[in-house]
Design a protein around this motif. Sequence first.
Motif, PDB file in Angstrom:
ATOM      1  N   THR A   1      -4.661   0.330  13.836  1.00  0.00           N
ATOM      2  CA  THR A   1      -5.935   1.011  13.594  1.00  0.00           C
ATOM      3  C   THR A   1      -6.443   1.594  14.900  1.00  0.00           C
ATOM      4  O   THR A   1      -6.953   0.875  15.762  1.00  0.00           O
ATOM      5  CB  THR A   1      -6.969   0.033  13.006  1.00  0.00           C
ATOM      6  OG1 THR A   1      -6.404  -0.613  11.868  1.00  0.00           O
ATOM      7  CG2 THR A   1      -8.223   0.768  12.585  1.00  0.00           C
TER       8      THR A   1
ATOM      9  N   ARG B   1       1.789  -1.826   8.203  1.00  0.00           N
ATOM     10  CA  ARG B   1       0.462  -2.081   8.740  1.00  0.00           C
ATOM     11  C   ARG B   1      -0.063  -3.361   8.113  1.00  0.00           C
ATOM     12  O   ARG B   1       0.025  -3.552   6.894  1.00  0.00           O
ATOM     13  CB  ARG B   1      -0.503  -0.926   8.452  1.00  0.00           C
ATOM     14  CG  ARG B   1      -0.089   0.405   9.075  1.00  0.00           C
ATOM     15  CD  ARG B   1      -1.119   1.488   8.791  1.00  0.00           C
ATOM     16  NE  ARG B   1      -2.374   1.206   9.479  1.00  0.00           N
ATOM     17  CZ  ARG B   1      -3.475   1.953   9.352  1.00  0.00           C
ATOM     18  NH1 ARG B   1      -3.460   2.999   8.527  1.00  0.00           N
ATOM     19  NH2 ARG B   1      -4.574   1.651  10.003  1.00  0.00           N
TER      20      ARG B   1
ATOM     21  N   GLU C   1     -15.130   6.551  10.330  1.00  0.00           N
ATOM     22  CA  GLU C   1     -15.405   5.486   9.367  1.00  0.00           C
ATOM     23  C   GLU C   1     -16.796   5.709   8.775  1.00  0.00           C
ATOM     24  O   GLU C   1     -17.657   6.311   9.398  1.00  0.00           O
ATOM     25  CB  GLU C   1     -15.341   4.100  10.027  1.00  0.00           C
ATOM     26  CG  GLU C   1     -13.973   3.723  10.595  1.00  0.00           C
ATOM     27  CD  GLU C   1     -12.987   3.376   9.516  1.00  0.00           C
ATOM     28  OE1 GLU C   1     -13.425   3.056   8.388  1.00  0.00           O
ATOM     29  OE2 GLU C   1     -11.767   3.421   9.787  1.00  0.00           O
TER      30      GLU C   1
ATOM     31  N   GLY D   1      -8.372  -4.259  11.045  1.00  0.00           N
ATOM     32  CA  GLY D   1      -8.486  -3.843  12.429  1.00  0.00           C
ATOM     33  C   GLY D   1      -9.921  -3.886  12.925  1.00  0.00           C
ATOM     34  O   GLY D   1     -10.186  -4.289  14.067  1.00  0.00           O
ATOM     35  N   HIS D   2     -10.845  -3.485  12.068  1.00  0.00           N
ATOM     36  CA  HIS D   2     -12.261  -3.509  12.448  1.00  0.00           C
ATOM     37  C   HIS D   2     -12.732  -4.927  12.733  1.00  0.00           C
ATOM     38  O   HIS D   2     -13.378  -5.178  13.765  1.00  0.00           O
ATOM     39  CB  HIS D   2     -13.099  -2.895  11.328  1.00  0.00           C
ATOM     40  CG  HIS D   2     -14.563  -3.155  11.445  1.00  0.00           C
ATOM     41  ND1 HIS D   2     -15.348  -2.611  12.442  1.00  0.00           N
ATOM     42  CD2 HIS D   2     -15.396  -3.929  10.700  1.00  0.00           C
ATOM     43  CE1 HIS D   2     -16.592  -3.023  12.301  1.00  0.00           C
ATOM     44  NE2 HIS D   2     -16.645  -3.828  11.250  1.00  0.00           N
TER      45      HIS D   2
ATOM     46  N   THR E   1      -7.454  -0.910   7.799  1.00  0.00           N
ATOM     47  CA  THR E   1      -8.586  -0.413   8.595  1.00  0.00           C
ATOM     48  C   THR E   1      -9.672  -1.474   8.747  1.00  0.00           C
ATOM     49  O   THR E   1     -10.230  -1.647   9.828  1.00  0.00           O
ATOM     50  CB  THR E   1      -9.168   0.844   7.947  1.00  0.00           C
ATOM     51  OG1 THR E   1      -9.446   0.583   6.555  1.00  0.00           O
ATOM     52  CG2 THR E   1      -8.194   2.007   8.048  1.00  0.00           C
TER      53      THR E   1
ATOM     54  N   THR F   1      -2.293  -3.962  12.769  1.00  0.00           N
ATOM     55  CA  THR F   1      -2.946  -3.089  11.793  1.00  0.00           C
ATOM     56  C   THR F   1      -2.770  -1.608  12.137  1.00  0.00           C
ATOM     57  O   THR F   1      -2.986  -0.746  11.277  1.00  0.00           O
ATOM     58  CB  THR F   1      -4.450  -3.382  11.703  1.00  0.00           C
ATOM     59  OG1 THR F   1      -5.057  -3.154  12.982  1.00  0.00           O
ATOM     60  CG2 THR F   1      -4.701  -4.823  11.273  1.00  0.00           C
TER      61      THR F   1
END
Length: 409
Positions: free
Chosen positions: A225, A171, A380, A185-186, A182, A223
């Motif tokens: 995610t 990842r 999240e 990806g966000h 994470t 990622t």
Amino acid sequence: MTTPVAIRTPAGPKPGFRPVPVERRRRRRVQLVWAMLTLNVLTFFPDSRLLLPIPGSVGKLIAQGSLLVAAMLVLSVNRPVRVRRSVYMFLAALLVCEAVVSSMHAEFLLGAMYRSARLFLFVAVLWMLSPWWTRKDLLLVRTHLKVLWFVIGTIALGLLVSPGTAMADNRLAGIIWPIPPTQAGHYSAMAIGLTAVLWMSGVLKRWVALTSVVVCVPVLLLTHTRTALVALLAGALIAGLSLFTYRSRVRKVFAIGIGVFSVGTLTLSSVVTTWLARGQDASQVAALTGRRAVWDSILAQPRSTFETLFGFGLSNKSFNGLPIDSNWLGTYYDVGVLGAVFCIAMVLFVLIAAWFTPQGPRRALALFLVAYCVVASFTETGLSEASSYLLELTLAASLVYSRTPQEDT
């Protein structure tokens, strides 16, 4: 007889010198304030995979000290201090007060009070940026997108320089600055969504939007995610529907999207399923990668009336050493029912205000941001602490306010 006096005229500017207008200097400082807030939520943690061996104390000083820099910069540009009257910021202030009360009774008092002080200063800086909320050039949105591009650029650079290190756990993560998959990806999903909405609204040039998507989409996919991808699709769909009758290019995008989705469903379903499974079996996916066990433990924990209403004080969003990974349960654990109510009220205010905002780019951007935050909030954390989610929810709130007659003059 009088003696003539030589009058010395002030020297003019040197050839080629162009003074920077005051408005441009203010705009640059506002952009720097926003960049410092983003740096503050890029929490530093020691990682042996970093390309540059940044000591843990230095990295934390940079990340945490950026909030103080942001506060000093916003005070220098917002003189005398003036803020916009805002229901959203009033609710955020109530959340801060409630966090302070709950943290005063926390088991780890020092850590909880430090997080409360950080949240207070974070919200104060955001409120002092409110005079720039209604600018016609969407200054804060453009600034946020540029900062996201910079962060994603560092992630992509790390992948190019050392792909084996950046993909150590299969990842993609940041190895120039420690950015977990994470978060990577966000940020990439948020950049893709903002780029798409701005382009569909006719605000962003085609080549800029295409470059952003070409770089950010692979980062998001690498990622792995799932939350970011689902939140991106939900937010983009809602924002696109709000623009459906506004611009013809939006209708063309929907038509192309339906065609691509239909073909992809028939030909790439196995690839998509493999990507979503991320090497996990059905039981692991159903248990949300172990999250459900943590959530059940939080709900089953005995509480007094005070702890039910006010929580146990701001924490690092973990329970018995395991991440909570749910904004609503994390908020309930930290600041109790009252804190959760304030968070829900903040989200509902932005959502309802965006719904009644006139059709256009501001409404579409606000709907994308709030929809993304709502979807991501289930797995999240961040709306009840100084985080990128609180920053982006405030960005959405800034878009639902209209200009006052004084600002138009």
